[in-house]
Design an enzyme around this catalytic site. Structure first.
Site, PDB file in Angstrom:
ATOM      1  N   THR A  91     -35.090 -12.147   2.945  1.00  0.00           N
ATOM      2  CA  THR A  91     -34.351 -11.503   4.060  1.00  0.00           C
ATOM      3  C   THR A  91     -35.153 -10.403   4.733  1.00  0.00           C
ATOM      4  OG1 THR A  91     -32.176 -12.005   3.168  1.00  0.00           O
ATOM      5  CG2 THR A  91     -32.260 -10.320   4.856  1.00  0.00           C
ATOM      6  N   ASN A 179     -29.216 -17.470  -5.614  1.00  0.00           N
ATOM      7  CA  ASN A 179     -28.408 -16.885  -4.561  1.00  0.00           C
ATOM      8  C   ASN A 179     -28.161 -17.821  -3.377  1.00  0.00           C
ATOM      9  OD1 ASN A 179     -27.150 -14.414  -3.316  1.00  0.00           O
ATOM     10  ND2 ASN A 179     -28.631 -14.976  -1.749  1.00  0.00           N
ATOM     11  N   GLU A 180     -26.893 -18.061  -3.102  1.00  0.00           N
ATOM     12  CA  GLU A 180     -26.454 -18.820  -1.926  1.00  0.00           C
ATOM     13  C   GLU A 180     -27.131 -20.182  -1.783  1.00  0.00           C
ATOM     14  OE1 GLU A 180     -26.698 -16.163   1.447  1.00  0.00           O
ATOM     15  OE2 GLU A 180     -25.191 -14.834   0.605  1.00  0.00           O
ATOM     16  N   GLU A 256     -21.142 -10.467  -3.091  1.00  0.00           N
ATOM     17  CA  GLU A 256     -21.940  -9.927  -1.981  1.00  0.00           C
ATOM     18  C   GLU A 256     -21.028  -9.847  -0.775  1.00  0.00           C
ATOM     19  OE1 GLU A 256     -25.953 -11.544  -1.162  1.00  0.00           O
ATOM     20  OE2 GLU A 256     -25.624 -10.942   0.919  1.00  0.00           O
ATOM     21  N   ARG A 378     -19.786 -10.380   8.935  1.00  0.00           N
ATOM     22  CA  ARG A 378     -19.638 -11.749   8.459  1.00  0.00           C
ATOM     23  C   ARG A 378     -18.620 -11.803   7.339  1.00  0.00           C
ATOM     24  NH1 ARG A 378     -25.485 -13.375   6.099  1.00  0.00           N
ATOM     25  NH2 ARG A 378     -25.503 -11.593   4.774  1.00  0.00           N
TER      26      ARG A 378
END
Ligand SMILES: *[C@@H]1O[C@H](CO)[C@@H](O)[C@H](O)[C@H]1NC(C)=O
Ligand SMILES: *[C@@H]1O[C@H](CO)[C@@H](O)[C@H](O)[C@H]1NC(C)=O
Ligand SMILES: *[C@@H]1O[C@H](CO)[C@@H](O)[C@H](O)[C@H]1NC(C)=O
Ligand SMILES: *[C@@H]1O[C@H](CO)[C@@H](O)[C@H](O)[C@H]1NC(C)=O
Ligand SMILES: *[C@@H]1O[C@H](CO)[C@@H](O)[C@H](O)[C@H]1NC(C)=O
Length: 665
Positions: A91, A179-180, A256, A378
Site C-alpha cells: 500500500t 490479508n484480503e 481493519e 470505505r
C-alpha cells in the site's frame, strides 16, 4: 412508582417543557450481558505506514508513541496489529521479511519489532497481532501463491512468532492468514498444527481478514477448521455482519476499518464505527488502518491514520481528532470488559453502548454523528437524519446505586469550526439512578465510573517544514538502529544498510538492494526496484549517487527525479530515470518500466566497480554526468512536472548505493 407511570410522567414533562424529543434509555445488566469486549486497535503496516516515525528525533518520537499507547494519556490503544513484512509493496511501501532467502533469518529488520516493544513498554497488557500481506518469493517457489507448500508457509509464519519471543521478548497473541486474499482451509489447519507443535497453543488465529464470506461458510461446514479459528476478522464491514457469522459463535472483529482522512470528518467516522460495529454487527474489536500516518502524504491514502507524524526532518506531528475519539472508549474500558445487552440507537439519530468490568464499573459512550460529518471512505455508512435531542438514561441492576458519573465530551462544532475534543466536564449527579443528556449534533460523550481519564499533552512540537532542499546520506552507520536509511521509502524491493569489511574504503558502509527474486506480491510491484525520498513538490533538482552493480552483464541501476507514483501504482511511475548497465550502456527514460526512452548510448559501466551518477533536471531539460563527466545533456522532458527523487535497480538484483545527495532549487 412503577415503570409505566414514570415513563408517562417523563413524557408529560418533556411535553410541558418543550423537550418533544426527550427519550428514555435503560441500562441494565439484570437481563444478562452481551459479548466480551476485545479492545480498540491500530494497524502498523499494510504497508510501511510507520516508515517515517522511526526517524523522528527524541523527545518527539516518544511523544507520538505516548499519544498512541500510553494508558490514560491519549488513544491508549488496547491492540497493536502489525504487518509480518513480506518484502513486497503493501500500500505505502514494502516491509522487509525476516527471511529474504530460504536459509536466512534476521529478526532485526524494519521497525515493527521496535514499535511493538515501545507499545509494550507503555502498556504491558497490549494485545499484539501479526498478519502477512506478502511473502518472500521462495515461500511460493516462484508462484504468486503461498498455499502450494502450506507447510513451508506455516513454518515461515510461525518462525516470525518464535523470533518475536526469542529476540524481543514479545508474545504475539493473534496471527492472521493472508490479508484480503484467498484463504486455504488446509493451510489454516496446518498453521494451527504448527503453532501447537511449537508450544504456541496460546496464539490464536484470526481468519480471514477479508469479507465475512466465504470464511463463515467454510467454518460452518468444516468442524476441524472451526476448531482452528478463534476470531472471524472482517474488513470495512460498514458496521454490519451476516447471520451465518453469528451462527458460528466465534468472536467477530472489524479487524481493519476506518481508512479515512484524519481531519475532523475522519474523527466522526471513527466515532460512529467504534459504537456501531458492536450495536449493528456485534463486533467486539475495531482496528484502525492505520495506526499513525507516517508515510509521504502523496503516497496512497495519505493521512489515513489516527494521528499524523510525517515529518521526521522537522519533528512536527499532529494529534488528530481520532486520537481523542479513541480515548472516549479506550481510557474507560479494557479488553475483558463486557458489553451490556442494553445498547442501541438513539431515537433521533446517534447511538450508545455500555460496558462493564463486572465489578460495578460502568462506561457509557454516546455519539450523535450526523451523516454529512461522519462519512467513512470505505464503505460509506447508510445515511440517517439527526436532530438535537434530550435523552434520559436510567441505570438498573448492578448500576442502580451509582451516584455519580465522570463526563467527557467532544464536540465537532462543524458550523463554528471550533471543535473541542475530550473535555472533562463536571461529574453528573444521578437522581434515583437517572441522568439526563442534552445532545446536540456531532457530539461524543463518555459517562463513566472510571476516574483515571486524562487528556495528555506535551508542548507543541516544532513547526511543520518541507523536506530539506539540500540532503545527503553517506550511509556510514556502523551500528544502525534500524535496517533502513532514514526517509527512504522502498516501493519495490528492500534497501538495507550493508557493510563490506573487505572494501579498502570509501565504500565500507553502503545501502544495498537485497531482493534477488520477485516476492509473492499483494499488489502489482514493479519489475524494477525503487526507493523514493524527498519532497513530492520538487521539480528542478540535482540528484547524485555512487552505484555498484553486483550482476555481471545483465545488471542495471538508476537514479531518478520527479518520480510521480508509489504504492500500488508503482509500475506506472513516471519521472526522469538515468540508468547505467553492467553491459557498458546507459539509458534515460521517462518511466520506471523503461518504455519511453529519451536517450541511450555507451557508458563503459560494469559490475563490481563503483560509478558516480548525477542527474540535473531544470525546467524541460535534463542532463547526466558519469564520474563527473558529461554523458548526455539537454534531453527534453515534458512530464511529470514534479515528484520525489529515487534510486533503484533494473530487476530483483543485488546492487549498492553510496553518497546519495540531492539539491533542490
Ligand atoms: C494489566 O492487566 C492487569 C490484569 O488485568 C492489571 O492488573 C494491570 O493494572 C494492567 N496494567 C496496565 C498497565 O494496564
Ligand atoms: C472500578 O474500577 C476501579 C479501578 O479503575 C476499582 O478501583 C473499583 O473498585 C471498581 N469498582 C467500582 C464500583 O468503582
Ligand atoms: C433524511 O432526510 C431526507 C431529507 O429530508 C429524506 O429524504 C430521507 O429519507 C431521510 N432519511 C431517513 C433515514 O429518514
Ligand atoms: C431529567 O429530565 C426530566 C425531564 O426533563 C426531569 O424531570 C428530571 O428531573 C431530570 N433529571 C435529572 C437527574 O436532571
Ligand atoms: C567488497 O569489497 C571488495 C573490495 O573492494 C570487492 O572486491 C567486493 O566485490 C565487495 N563486495 C561486495 C558484495 O560489495
Amino acid at each position: 412508582m412503577n415503570r409505566r407511570p414514570a415513563l408517562i410522567f417523563v413524557r408529560l414533562l418533556c411535553l410541558v417543557w418543550g423537550f418533544c424529543t426527550c427519550e428514555r434509555y435503560v441500562l441494565d445488566d439484570k437481563t444478562g450481558l452481551g459479548r466480551v469486549f476485545d479492545g480498540v486497535g491500530g494497524l502498523s503496516g499494510g504497508g510501511a505506514t510507520s516508515r517515517l516515525l522511526v526517524n523522528y528525533a527524541e523527545p518527539y518520537r516518544s511523544q507520538v508513541l505516548d499519544y498512541l499507547f500510553k494508558p490514560n494519556f491519549g488513544a491508549s490503544l488496547h491492540i497493536l496489529k502489525v504487518e509480518i513484512g513480506g518484502d513486497a509493496q503493501t500500500t505505502d511501501g514494502t516491509e522487509p521479511s525476516h527471511m529474504h532467502y530460504e536459509n536466512d533469518e534476521n529478526f532485526f529488520r524494519g521497525y515493527e519489532w521496535w514499535l511493538m516493544k515501545e507499545a509494550k513498554k507503555r502498556n504491558p497488557n497490549i494485545t499484539l497481532i501479526g498478519l502477512p500481506w506478502a511473502f518472500p518469493g521462495w515461500v511460493g517457489h516462484g508462484k504468486n501463491w503461498p498455499y502450494d507448500f502450506p507447510d513451508i508457509t506455516a513454518s515461515y509464519v510461525v518462525s516470525w512468532i518464535i523470533g518475536a519471543k526469542q529476540y524481543h521478548d514479545l508474545d504475539i497473541n493473534y496471527v492472521g492468514i493472508w490479508n484480503e486474499r484467498n484463504f486455504d482451509s488446509k493451510y489454516i489447519k496446518l498453521l494451527r498444527y504448527t503453532l501447537d507443535k511449537s508450544g504456541l497453543e496460546r496464539v490464536r488465529i484470526v481468519a480471514s481478514d477479508n469479507l465475512w464470506e466465504p470464511i463463515t461458510w467454510s467454518l460452518l461446514q468444516d468442524q476441524e477448521l472451526s476448531r482452528a479459528v478463534d476470531v472471524i476478522g472482517a474488513h470495512y464491514p460498514g458496521t454490519t455482519t451476516v447471520m451465518a457469522a453469528l451462527k458460528t459463535q466465534k468472536k467477530l472483529w472489524s479487524s481493519e476499518d476506518y481508512s479515512t482522512f484524519n481531519d475532523e470528518v475522519g474523527g466522526g467516522c471513527w466515532a460512529r464505527i467504534l459504537n456501531q460495529n458492536y450495536i449493528n454487527g456485534l463486533m467486539t474489536s475495531t482496528i484502525s488502518w492505520n495506526l499513525v500516518a507516517s508515510y509521504y502524504e502523496k503516497l496512497p491514502f495519505g493521512r489515513d491514520g489516527l494521528m499524523t507524524a510525517e515529518e521526521p526532518w522537522s519533528g512536527n506531528y499532529v494529534v488528530e481528532s481520532p486520537i481523542w475519539i479513541t480515548a472516549h472508549t479506550t481510557q474507560f474500558t479494557q479488553p475483558g470488559w463486557t458489553y451490556l445487552q442494553t445498547v442501541g440507537h438513539l431515537a433521533h439519530g446517534g447511538s450508545y453502548v455500555a460496558l462493564t468490568d463486572g465489578k460495578g464499573n460502568l462506561t457509557v459512550v454516546v455519539e450523535t454523528m450526523t451523516h454529512d460529518h461522519s462519512v467513512c471512505i470505505r464503505p460509506p455508512l447508510p445515511p440517517y437524519n439527526l436532530t438535537s435531542q434530550s435523552a434520559v438514561f436510567q441505570l438498573k441492576g448492578s448500576f442502580a446505586s451509582i451516584g455519580e458519573l465522570q463526563v467527557w465530551r467532544s464536540r465537532f462544532n462543524f458550523k463554528t469550526k471550533k471543535p473541542t475534543f475530550f473535555e472533562q466536564l463536571t461529574p453528573l449527579k444521578l437522581l434515583d439512578g437517572t441522568f439526563n443528556l442534552s445532545l446536540g449534533e456531532d457530539e461524543v460523550y463518555t459517562l463513566t465510573t472510571i476516574t483515571t481519564g486524562l487528556k495528555g499533552s506535551y508542548a507543541a512540537p516544532p513547526p511543520s517544514a518541507r523536506f530539506p532542499k539540500v540532503y545527503k546520506d553517506d550511509f556510514n552507520v556502523a551500528n544502525p538502529h534500524f535496517s533502513e536509511a532514514p526517509n527512504f521509502a522502498d516501493q519495490t524491493g528492500v534497501f538495507e544498510y550493508y557493510m563490506n569489511l573487505t572494501d579498502p574504503g570509501p565504500h565500507v558502509f553502503t545501502l544495498r538492494q537485497v531482493l534477488t527474486q520477485r516476492p509473492v506480491t499483494w499488489v502489482a510491484d514493479a519489475d524494477q526496484t525503487i526507493s523514493v525520498i524527498g519532497d513530492y513538490k520538487w521539480d528542478n533538482l540535482k540528484v547524485s549517487c555512487d552505484v555498484f552493480m553486483e550482476t555481471v552483464k545483465t545488471g542495471g541501476v538508476y537514479i531518478a527525479a520527479r518520480v510521480d507514483k508509489g504504492g500500488q501504482s508503482v509500475r506506472s511511475a513516471r519521472g526522469v530515470f538515468y540508468w547505467v548497465f553492467a553491459d557498458g550502456t546507459y539509458k534515460v527514460t521517462n518511466d520506471i518500466a523503461g518504455q519511453t526512452v529519451l536517450a541511450e548510448g555507451q557508458s563503459g559501466t560494469r559490475a563490481y566497480g563503483w560509478h558516480t551518477l548525477s542527474l540535473t533536471v531544470k525546467g524541460q531539460y535534463a542532463s547526466g554526468l558519469l564520474n563527473g563527466y558529461p554523458l548526455w545533456k539537454d534531453v527534453v522532458v515534458i512530464g511529470p512536472k514534479n515528484g520525489w527523487a529515487a534510486i533503484g535497480t533494473h530487476s530483483f538484483e543485488l546492487a549498492q548505493f553510496d553518497n546519495f545527495a540531492v539539491a533542490a532549487e
